[in-house]
Design a protein around this motif. Structure first.
Motif, PDB file in Angstrom:
ATOM      1  N   LEU A 526       0.826  -1.205   0.000  1.00  0.00           N
ATOM      2  CA  LEU A 526       0.000   0.000   0.000  1.00  0.00           C
ATOM      3  C   LEU A 526       0.861   1.256   0.000  1.00  0.00           C
ATOM      4  CD1 LEU A 526      -2.547  -0.991   2.810  1.00  0.00           C
ATOM      5  CD2 LEU A 526      -2.593  -1.595   0.399  1.00  0.00           C
ATOM      6  N   MET A 527       0.487   2.213  -0.820  1.00  0.00           N
ATOM      7  CA  MET A 527       1.211   3.477  -0.864  1.00  0.00           C
ATOM      8  C   MET A 527       0.200   4.611  -0.873  1.00  0.00           C
ATOM      9  SD  MET A 527       3.871   4.851  -3.772  1.00  0.00           S
ATOM     10  CE  MET A 527       4.925   3.451  -3.866  1.00  0.00           C
ATOM     11  N   VAL A 528       0.412   5.587  -0.005  1.00  0.00           N
ATOM     12  CA  VAL A 528      -0.452   6.758   0.033  1.00  0.00           C
ATOM     13  C   VAL A 528       0.363   7.930  -0.502  1.00  0.00           C
ATOM     14  CG1 VAL A 528      -1.770   8.322   1.511  1.00  0.00           C
ATOM     15  CG2 VAL A 528      -1.662   5.873   2.053  1.00  0.00           C
ATOM     16  N   ILE A 529      -0.108   8.565  -1.570  1.00  0.00           N
ATOM     17  CA  ILE A 529       0.672   9.647  -2.170  1.00  0.00           C
ATOM     18  C   ILE A 529      -0.061  10.963  -2.042  1.00  0.00           C
ATOM     19  CG2 ILE A 529       1.850  10.464  -4.236  1.00  0.00           C
ATOM     20  CD1 ILE A 529       1.893   7.641  -5.284  1.00  0.00           C
ATOM     21  N   HIS A 530       0.600  11.911  -1.424  1.00  0.00           N
ATOM     22  CA  HIS A 530       0.107  13.287  -1.386  1.00  0.00           C
ATOM     23  C   HIS A 530       0.932  14.045  -2.414  1.00  0.00           C
ATOM     24  CE1 HIS A 530      -1.268  17.107   0.307  1.00  0.00           C
ATOM     25  NE2 HIS A 530      -0.024  17.506   0.161  1.00  0.00           N
ATOM     26  N   VAL A 574       3.031   0.641   5.816  1.00  0.00           N
ATOM     27  CA  VAL A 574       2.413   1.378   4.712  1.00  0.00           C
ATOM     28  C   VAL A 574       3.268   2.611   4.402  1.00  0.00           C
ATOM     29  CG1 VAL A 574       0.361   2.686   4.003  1.00  0.00           C
ATOM     30  CG2 VAL A 574       0.109   0.640   5.427  1.00  0.00           C
ATOM     31  N   THR A 575       3.508   2.879   3.128  1.00  0.00           N
ATOM     32  CA  THR A 575       4.326   4.032   2.766  1.00  0.00           C
ATOM     33  C   THR A 575       3.444   5.253   2.526  1.00  0.00           C
ATOM     34  OG1 THR A 575       5.825   2.552   1.631  1.00  0.00           O
ATOM     35  CG2 THR A 575       6.046   4.891   1.147  1.00  0.00           C
ATOM     36  N   ILE A 576       3.791   6.362   3.165  1.00  0.00           N
ATOM     37  CA  ILE A 576       3.138   7.638   2.883  1.00  0.00           C
ATOM     38  C   ILE A 576       4.204   8.539   2.291  1.00  0.00           C
ATOM     39  CG2 ILE A 576       1.846   9.584   3.841  1.00  0.00           C
ATOM     40  CD1 ILE A 576       1.120   7.812   6.209  1.00  0.00           C
ATOM     41  N   THR A 577       3.896   9.195   1.193  1.00  0.00           N
ATOM     42  CA  THR A 577       4.972   9.934   0.528  1.00  0.00           C
ATOM     43  C   THR A 577       4.441  11.072  -0.323  1.00  0.00           C
ATOM     44  OG1 THR A 577       6.793   9.690  -1.053  1.00  0.00           O
ATOM     45  CG2 THR A 577       4.923   8.256  -1.372  1.00  0.00           C
ATOM     46  N   SER A 578       5.307  12.026  -0.599  1.00  0.00           N
ATOM     47  CA  SER A 578       5.006  13.013  -1.626  1.00  0.00           C
ATOM     48  C   SER A 578       5.339  12.358  -2.953  1.00  0.00           C
ATOM     49  CB  SER A 578       5.867  14.255  -1.437  1.00  0.00           C
ATOM     50  OG  SER A 578       7.194  13.984  -1.847  1.00  0.00           O
ATOM     51  N   VAL A 579       4.828  12.915  -4.028  1.00  0.00           N
ATOM     52  CA  VAL A 579       5.049  12.273  -5.317  1.00  0.00           C
ATOM     53  C   VAL A 579       6.533  12.316  -5.686  1.00  0.00           C
ATOM     54  CG1 VAL A 579       4.585  14.291  -6.751  1.00  0.00           C
ATOM     55  CG2 VAL A 579       4.135  12.036  -7.626  1.00  0.00           C
ATOM     56  N   HIS A 580       7.251  13.321  -5.218  1.00  0.00           N
ATOM     57  CA  HIS A 580       8.668  13.450  -5.567  1.00  0.00           C
ATOM     58  C   HIS A 580       9.491  12.294  -5.035  1.00  0.00           C
ATOM     59  CE1 HIS A 580       7.033  17.379  -6.189  1.00  0.00           C
ATOM     60  NE2 HIS A 580       8.105  17.727  -6.854  1.00  0.00           N
ATOM     61  N   VAL A 590      -2.584   1.982  -4.703  1.00  0.00           N
ATOM     62  CA  VAL A 590      -2.106   3.346  -4.505  1.00  0.00           C
ATOM     63  C   VAL A 590      -3.287   4.258  -4.166  1.00  0.00           C
ATOM     64  CG1 VAL A 590      -1.146   5.375  -5.678  1.00  0.00           C
ATOM     65  CG2 VAL A 590      -0.063   3.140  -5.966  1.00  0.00           C
ATOM     66  N   TYR A 591      -3.143   5.020  -3.086  1.00  0.00           N
ATOM     67  CA  TYR A 591      -4.133   6.041  -2.739  1.00  0.00           C
ATOM     68  C   TYR A 591      -3.523   7.408  -3.017  1.00  0.00           C
ATOM     69  CZ  TYR A 591      -6.589   2.315  -0.301  1.00  0.00           C
ATOM     70  OH  TYR A 591      -7.251   1.158  -0.010  1.00  0.00           O
ATOM     71  N   VAL A 592      -4.085   8.112  -3.986  1.00  0.00           N
ATOM     72  CA  VAL A 592      -3.654   9.491  -4.222  1.00  0.00           C
ATOM     73  C   VAL A 592      -4.588  10.364  -3.409  1.00  0.00           C
ATOM     74  CG1 VAL A 592      -3.217  11.271  -5.938  1.00  0.00           C
ATOM     75  CG2 VAL A 592      -2.999   8.854  -6.569  1.00  0.00           C
ATOM     76  N   ILE A 593      -4.050  11.056  -2.413  1.00  0.00           N
ATOM     77  CA  ILE A 593      -4.925  11.878  -1.574  1.00  0.00           C
ATOM     78  C   ILE A 593      -4.760  13.350  -1.930  1.00  0.00           C
ATOM     79  CG2 ILE A 593      -5.023  10.255   0.353  1.00  0.00           C
ATOM     80  CD1 ILE A 593      -2.900  12.014   1.737  1.00  0.00           C
ATOM     81  N   ASN A 594      -5.762  14.137  -1.565  1.00  0.00           N
ATOM     82  CA  ASN A 594      -5.741  15.588  -1.839  1.00  0.00           C
ATOM     83  C   ASN A 594      -5.424  15.877  -3.300  1.00  0.00           C
ATOM     84  OD1 ASN A 594      -6.292  16.259   0.893  1.00  0.00           O
ATOM     85  ND2 ASN A 594      -4.173  15.747   1.381  1.00  0.00           N
ATOM     86  N   ALA A 595      -6.011  15.078  -4.175  1.00  0.00           N
ATOM     87  CA  ALA A 595      -5.759  15.237  -5.612  1.00  0.00           C
ATOM     88  C   ALA A 595      -6.296  16.569  -6.124  1.00  0.00           C
ATOM     89  CB  ALA A 595      -6.398  14.090  -6.380  1.00  0.00           C
ATOM     90  N   PHE A 613      -0.315  12.656 -12.707  1.00  0.00           N
ATOM     91  CA  PHE A 613       0.073  11.589 -13.631  1.00  0.00           C
ATOM     92  C   PHE A 613       1.058  10.645 -12.960  1.00  0.00           C
ATOM     93  CE2 PHE A 613       3.130   9.800 -16.552  1.00  0.00           C
ATOM     94  CZ  PHE A 613       2.324   9.197 -17.502  1.00  0.00           C
ATOM     95  N   THR A 614       2.090  11.221 -12.385  1.00  0.00           N
ATOM     96  CA  THR A 614       3.128  10.394 -11.774  1.00  0.00           C
ATOM     97  C   THR A 614       2.567   9.597 -10.599  1.00  0.00           C
ATOM     98  OG1 THR A 614       4.715  12.066 -12.410  1.00  0.00           O
ATOM     99  CG2 THR A 614       5.462  10.441 -10.837  1.00  0.00           C
ATOM    100  N   ALA A 615       1.716  10.230  -9.805  1.00  0.00           N
ATOM    101  CA  ALA A 615       1.155   9.534  -8.646  1.00  0.00           C
ATOM    102  C   ALA A 615       0.313   8.337  -9.100  1.00  0.00           C
ATOM    103  CB  ALA A 615       0.304  10.502  -7.823  1.00  0.00           C
ATOM    104  N   ILE A 616      -0.541   8.547 -10.080  1.00  0.00           N
ATOM    105  CA  ILE A 616      -1.442   7.483 -10.511  1.00  0.00           C
ATOM    106  C   ILE A 616      -0.661   6.318 -11.122  1.00  0.00           C
ATOM    107  CG2 ILE A 616      -3.261   6.919 -12.196  1.00  0.00           C
ATOM    108  CD1 ILE A 616      -4.381   9.737 -11.706  1.00  0.00           C
ATOM    109  N   THR A 617       0.409   6.628 -11.841  1.00  0.00           N
ATOM    110  CA  THR A 617       1.148   5.558 -12.518  1.00  0.00           C
ATOM    111  C   THR A 617       2.073   4.789 -11.581  1.00  0.00           C
ATOM    112  OG1 THR A 617       2.775   7.201 -13.217  1.00  0.00           O
ATOM    113  CG2 THR A 617       1.087   6.592 -14.813  1.00  0.00           C
TER     114      THR A 617
END
Lengths: 717, 222
Positions: A526-530, A574-580, A590-595, A613-617
């Motif tokens: 699981l990855m959560v991407i802000h 679980v990884t929480i991360t910025s897209v960078h 993948v959960y893209v939050i605050n999209a 784009f990068t987060a979703i892929t």
């Protein structure tokens, strides 16, 4: 068709002739390698001169001879046979009891020998006709594709790259856990384009472009390993932008070198290093840092460079300055391989080019849409500049038998087709409502329409040309169906708009809990991407709290977190991360939050969209795009339209002027530029207020200013 | 006198609080182990602490601890915090409260904004000064007057450095010390909202030790 992959071989004349003859032989299919693979004997590791793999999985090894004297060719053939047999026997799927399931044949090809000298010997040929006859006997053009693919995978040396992943406990096939396991266990082979990228090496600059998930990193790692084993004395550098790629490269290259040479890489000549680097610690050097050291220049860190050149231009400025100050180049590397060139400034590519010994072998890889700063990678002519009036670097669209210098990887092996189409639709703003005066919702567009086909889309209807309406669809070959058929599109990808951040958080935490308890996914799946790094900490603190309260282990991806810890395989979390920091990594869910953040921004829309784009892929299977409020509703609408079009991209291709306009309104502005614009706007608003309130009269304005203002305003109309 | 459960819930509470501040990269929940009257409140990864500490260089100790997850908290500047307590029959006999800053990443105070905004280029900024790891240790059984104060403060890796401390620290007191001195700035008073439990340990300093330069932890009603 026969696919030809040309590595660095020892008999250039014979290998060129061989490739041409085989390519022109009607009906011949399969794979021809030249100068590959490298196979180890007890004494040394060196490549097979050439190898033809037929569709039935059988192999024909060529011993190639330049010149007239074939020497002891029988012994060389035996040697090649034994080495190849030993290598293939390591793969249990290719062995039946003690026997190899495929046959290995050998032949020597010596185009320089007189036909008479070779006519009595069936394993030594010199004329094209004899060669064709020999191949005709060997090649049956039948047999199982599975065996062919298994041998390919073994030859490419990629069978082992997925080993070592954490095992999910035997879960049934229709759970998420079972589906993900099946995807991960699919046989890994390189496709033809990847193989070309990995093995073909040009004496100059090579460009590799590929989609997210097209295997750019694997290709570069494979190439670095191949060149390192072939030329242990070369200084080879592998560099990139996202820090977590470092350990990923290290792991892959180690595996590949072991596959070829049964030995550890020599890290003294094979360097995996950041682009920038830092002073002091030995492990922290980077290409720029090394360049400064080598040329005795002052190194600048981020703080120092951003004070001089601004935050956004910091690295470009530092590199440019180093280039200007290093009048006398002191080249160090024989090859430099650059990943994620879209995130690195052109000045850095020039610096790499300057750092190379002749013939300056530079390989750079990028994906235009993963650029996070809104600038695009210029063509090589512009990057590397001119010399005596002509471009230093020019790529040719070569076909035929010479190594290709411009390679596109159109297939995406990570992200399911509909998810990739969603990422593209959002990234370009295909279904975005037009706002203001631009007349189109598009945020950006490729200058060359044919690039769409290169990256794996086909024209479904309309025409792919400026000013035309067109509808594009992903092809089954560019988005393999096994990646998507496990789940319905409605499950692969979901958008959710929430009224408040709290609702979003509650939903997210519940969903994660379900994934772990019900779907039996591992926390590392699981990855959560802000998307925005700047607001990351403020946005995810409460999510961390809530997960912590429920005993769900979670961590933020760190500064120099290597991939081993990025997705901590040993300590499940679980990884929480910025897209960078998510770039170059992947996860099953993948959960893209605050999209929604920034979607209505007036500036920088291109990079804000690229982040999405990068987060979703990043996903290998499922993605949930979450956000809050009106902006998220708008994004949801875009997705609904895309779904209504069955995940096809339907839009009017903008003309050159329109594209220029898009670039100027959506490009990135530096913070300095933004501040300037803000100042201008405020001054104007102030002036307007004063005029309206009567505090100031139009007559008070300096006559010159007034005239110019009127002129400008008229032009704007 | 905070007992094992109180210590454990203080650790949980402070971690939770720091999550809210955006100061935590990663954490490992306190782990409770009991055997024959001995109760340990520690972190996952404690089993690797010996092999990690055996490294010759500080960078080696840090990286090994980081890689093997030998910590309670990883701060946003990648510093590691270790919180470890041992009790015998509900009485505190040992603690090890350590702070291991990153060996070469730039100093948090000088680069606050870059850390908070997750600047990807933060790793180009090297530490200006050497990192200063420190520990608050407590060992009731190893105590020897003046030579080895029961509660002491150690800077760096100097094995004989044992600055006497008046009494053992609760997790809250340690984190408060850490935030106040290493993370707070005039504009960011992280430590201000830290939950303040009323329980504390009693003095363990000897008369001779208190005649030396020492650190005083304010007494609180137990």
């Amino acid at each position: 068709m026969l696919n030809v992959t040309t590595g660095l071989g020892g008999s250039p004349v014979a290998s060129k002739k061989l490739a041409r003859i085989l390519r022109d032989t009607p009906g011949l299919t399969g794979q021809l390698y030249i100068g590959f693979p490298i196979v180890r004997s007890s004494e040394a590791a060196h490549p097979i001169d050439a190898l033809l793999l037929a569709r039935d999985g059988n192999l024909l090894l060529f011993d190639l001879v330049d010149g007239q004297d074939p020497g002891n060719y029988r012994q060389r053939q035996d040697d090649a046979y034994n080495r190849m047999e030993a290598r293939l026997k390591l793969h249990s799927s290719l062995v039946d009891k003690r026997q190899l399931r495929v046959t290995i044949n050998t032949i020597s090809y010596a185009p320089g020998c007189s036909p008479r000298a070779t006519e009595s010997d069936r394993v030594l040929v010199s004329s094209p006709d004899d060669l064709r006859t020999a191949i005709g006997k060997f090649n049956k053009n039948s047999g199982s594709d599975t065996l062919f693919r298994e041998v390919l995978s073994a030859l490419d040396g990629v069978t082992t790259i997925r080993l070592g992943r954490s095992e999910r406990n035997n879960c049934s096939a229709n759970t998420r856990c079972g589906k993900l396991t099946k995807i991960e266990n699919a046989l890994v082979t390189l496709d033809n384009d990847q193989r070309d990228g990995a093995i073909e090496t040009v004496d100059g600059v090579q460009r590799i472009r590929g989609l997210a998930g097209s295997g750019k990193t694997v290709v570069l790692a494979r190439k670095a390993a191949y060149l390192h084993v072939l030329h242990p004395d070369w200084n080879i550098g592998v560099t990139f932008h996202t820090r977590s790629l470092k350990s990923q490269f290290r792991r892959l290259i180690k595996r590949f070198v072991f596959e070829d040479a049964q030995a550890e890489p020599n890290w003294n000549s094979l360097h995996i290093l950041n682009a920038w680097g830092a002073r002091g610690a030995m492990d922290q050097t980077g290409v720029y840092h090394k360049f400064c050291e080598q040329h005795n220049l002052e190194f600048m860190n981020f703080g120092e460079a951003s004070r001089l050149y601004g935050r956004d231009e910091a690295f470009a400025g530092a590199c440019q300055r180093a280039l200007e100050k290093s009048r006398k180049p002191k080249p160090f590397y024989d090859v430099l391989l650059i990943d994620e060139a879209q995130d690195l400034p052109a000045a850095f590519l020039r610096l790499c080019h300057r750092f190379l010994k002749s013939p300056r072998r530079l390989v750079y890889c990028y994906d235009e849409l993963q650029n996070l700063t809104g600038t695009s990678v210029p063509p090589p002519e512009d990057i590397f500049g001119q010399r005596n009036g002509s471009p230093r670097v020019q790529l040719s669209k070569t076909t035929g038998t010479t190594p290709k210098d411009d390679i596109i990887l159109p297939k995406c092996y990570r992200t399911p087709g509909p998810v990739l189409a969603t990422a593209h639709a959002l990234g370009f703003g295909i279904y975005r409502r037009s706002c203001g005066d631009s007349g189109t919702g598009l945020v950006q567009m490729f200058d060359h329409p044919e690039l769409w086909q290169d990256i794996g889309y086909e024209v479904f209807s309309g025409a792919l040309e400026p000013r035309s309406q067109v509808e594009l669809a992903r092809t089954p070959s560019s988005s393999p169906t096994f990646l998507q058929k496990h789940s319905s599109p409605d499950d692969l990808i979901q958008f959710k708009a929430f009224a408040t951040a709290k609702e979003q958080r509650k939903w997210l935490v519940k969903a994660i809990q379900d994934n772990l308890e019900h779907d039996r996914l591992l926390p590392s799946d699981l990855m959560v991407i802000h998307p925005d790094p700047v607001s990351l900490r403020g946005a995810v603190g409460s999510i961390q709290q809530e997960l912590y309260d429920r005993d769900i282990p979670a961590h933020l991806a760190g500064v120099d977190t290597d991939a081993d810890t990025f997705l901590r395989q040993d300590q499940q979390s679980v990884t929480i991360t910025s897209v960078h920091r998510a770039k170059g990594n992947e996860a099953g869910m993948v959960y893209v939050i605050n999209a929604h953040e920034g979607l209505f921004a007036k500036r920088n829309l291109a990079s804000i969209r690229n982040r999405l784009f990068t987060a979703i892929t990043r996903t290998k299977a499922w993605v949930r795009v979450l956000g809050v409020g009106e902006q998220m509703e708008a994004l949801y609408q875009e997705f609904s339209e895309l779904k209504g079009h069955d995940f096809r991209l339907s839009f009017r291709y903008p003309s050159e002027e329109e594209r220029h306009h898009l670039r100027s309104i959506h490009r990135d502005m530096s913070r300095e530029e933004e501040a300037m614009l803000e100042r201008g706007n405020q001054a104007m608003a102030g002036l307007l207020g004063d005029l309206e309130s009567g505090a100031m009269d139009a007559g008070d304005l300096n006559p010159d200013t007034r005239t110019k203002l009127i002129e400008l305003l008229q032009q704007m109309q | 006198m905070p007992n094992p459960s109180q210590v454990s819930s203080q650790i949980t509470g402070t971690i939770r609080f720091m999550h809210g501040l955006g100061l935590v990269q990663d954490q490992r929940a306190p782990r409770r182990k009991s055997s024959r009257g001995l109760v340990t409140i520690t972190f996952g990864g404690i089993e690797h602490i010996k092999s990690a500490s055996r490294n010759q260089s500080y960078a080696g100790v840090y990286l090994e601890s980081s890689r093997r997850g030998v910590y309670s908290i990883r701060m946003l500047d990648e510093a590691l915090v270790q919180l470890h307590y041992e009790f015998k029959r509900n009485k505190l006999i040992r603690h090890r409260l350590a702070y291991l800053p990153h060996p070469w990443l730039g100093d948090f105070h000088l680069n606050r904004e870059d850390f908070v905004q997750s600047n990807i280029n933060i790793d180009t900024i090297a530490r200006g000064w050497p990192p200063t790891p420190f520990r608050f240790d407590f060992d009731r059984e190893a105590q020897r007057d003046v030579v080895h104060p029961a509660a002491h403060f150690t800077i760096g890796s100097v094995s004989q450095c044992r600055i006497p401390v008046t009494r053992p620290l609760t997790p809250y007191e340690f984190i408060d010390f850490l935030l106040r001195n290493f993370y707070d700035s005039p504009a960011n008073r992280y430590s201000a909202g830290l939950p303040k439990p009323g329980v504390a340990y009693q003095s363990t300093i000897t008369q001779a030790e208190s005649n030396l330069v020492h650190m005083a932890v304010p007494a609180r009603r137990a």
